[in-house]
Design an enzyme around this catalytic site. Sequence first.
Site, short mmCIF file in Angstrom:
data_model
loop_
_atom_site.label_atom_id
_atom_site.label_comp_id
_atom_site.label_asym_id
_atom_site.label_seq_id
_atom_site.Cartn_x
_atom_site.Cartn_y
_atom_site.Cartn_z
N ASN A 45 0.66 -1.28 0.25
CA ASN A 45 -0.31 -0.05 0.04
C ASN A 45 0.80 1.57 0.30
O ASN A 45 1.86 1.43 0.15
CB ASN A 45 -1.05 -0.60 1.21
CG ASN A 45 -0.45 -0.56 2.37
OD1 ASN A 45 0.72 -0.50 2.72
ND2 ASN A 45 -1.21 -0.02 3.44
N ILE A 46 0.68 2.38 -0.73
CA ILE A 46 1.34 3.52 -0.58
C ILE A 46 0.38 4.50 -0.24
O ILE A 46 -0.69 5.21 -1.24
CB ILE A 46 1.41 3.10 -2.17
CG1 ILE A 46 2.45 2.25 -2.58
CG2 ILE A 46 2.31 4.86 -2.83
CD1 ILE A 46 3.11 2.88 -4.42
N GLU A 47 0.29 5.71 0.63
CA GLU A 47 -0.79 6.18 0.99
C GLU A 47 -0.53 7.74 0.67
O GLU A 47 1.06 8.06 0.36
CB GLU A 47 -0.72 6.42 2.32
CG GLU A 47 -1.16 5.46 3.34
CD GLU A 47 -1.72 5.11 4.44
OE1 GLU A 47 -1.01 5.54 5.08
OE2 GLU A 47 -2.43 3.38 5.15
N CYS A 56 -4.41 0.38 -2.80
CA CYS A 56 -3.60 -0.52 -1.41
C CYS A 56 -2.79 -1.94 -2.47
O CYS A 56 -2.07 -1.52 -3.70
CB CYS A 56 -5.29 -1.18 -1.61
SG CYS A 56 -6.23 -0.67 -1.44
N GLU A 58 -3.00 -5.05 -3.10
CA GLU A 58 -3.05 -5.95 -4.73
C GLU A 58 -3.51 -4.97 -5.09
O GLU A 58 -3.09 -5.43 -6.09
CB GLU A 58 -4.62 -6.26 -3.73
CG GLU A 58 -5.05 -6.72 -2.46
CD GLU A 58 -5.17 -5.62 -1.27
OE1 GLU A 58 -4.55 -4.84 -1.24
OE2 GLU A 58 -6.46 -6.63 -0.34
N CYS A 87 -10.31 -4.62 0.24
CA CYS A 87 -11.13 -4.21 0.23
C CYS A 87 -11.63 -3.97 -1.64
O CYS A 87 -12.07 -4.92 -1.92
CB CYS A 87 -10.84 -2.47 -0.41
SG CYS A 87 -10.14 -2.21 -1.36
N CYS A 90 -10.54 -3.51 -4.42
CA CYS A 90 -9.81 -4.47 -5.17
C CYS A 90 -10.12 -5.99 -5.55
O CYS A 90 -10.08 -5.99 -6.22
CB CYS A 90 -8.59 -4.58 -3.99
SG CYS A 90 -7.37 -3.51 -3.56
N1 THU Z 1 -5.23 -1.32 2.80
C1 THU Z 1 -4.73 -1.87 1.33
O1 THU Z 1 -3.64 -2.10 1.28
N2 THU Z 1 -5.17 -3.00 1.02
C2 THU Z 1 -7.06 -3.98 1.47
O2 THU Z 1 -7.31 -4.24 0.88
C3 THU Z 1 -6.95 -2.84 2.31
C4 THU Z 1 -6.65 -1.59 2.93
C5 THU Z 1 -4.69 -0.28 2.63
C6 THU Z 1 -5.46 0.79 2.74
C7 THU Z 1 -4.29 1.95 2.85
O3 THU Z 1 -2.93 2.45 3.19
C8 THU Z 1 -4.57 1.27 4.43
O4 THU Z 1 -4.07 0.23 3.74
C9 THU Z 1 -5.60 1.90 5.47
O5 THU Z 1 -6.73 1.47 4.83
#
Ligand code: THU
Length: 135
Positions: A45-47, A56, A58, A87, A90
């Site tokens: 994940n990259i915010e 996300c 995935e 989620c 994804c």
């Molecule tokens: N996140 C994912 O990488 N995959 C998911 O299926 C659920 C959420 C990440 C997004 C965000 O960076 C963090 O988790 C919290 O939501």
Amino acid sequence: MTLPSDQQLINAALAASQHAYMPYSKYRVGAALLTVSGAVYGGCNIESVSFTPTVCAERTAVFKAVSEGQREFAAIAVVTRDAGSPCGVCRQMMYEFAPDMRVILADLDGKSRLVTTLRELLPHGFGPMNLDNLS
Ligand code: THU
């Protein structure tokens, strides 16, 4: 050709999770996407500080694979502290390419907690077939 085991895929997801950029949520996610040809694409994940551009793990893995010409997927392993489930966004993106692929959910100790399929996670999904009658 021998495809990697679930545990090998989990290990690849753990390696990818090391690169997670999640200063806001502190929720580390790693994914490892397996193609039917045996290639593995990692993702994390990259915010973003403005939140909505966040991607996300995935989808990072799917985008990496598709951008390199891969569209046929056999499995994905996802690791998080609580073996959280992908989620909805994804699920939809993965359904585009591989509705029946195996989904392995594991924790950050590498312990597999659930093995299922994408179709189980997204029953009655909307997919490319729905637009087949358009031209
Ligand atoms: N996140 C994912 O990488 N995959 C998911 O299926 C659920 C959420 C990440 C997004 C965000 O960076 C963090 O988790 C919290 O939501």
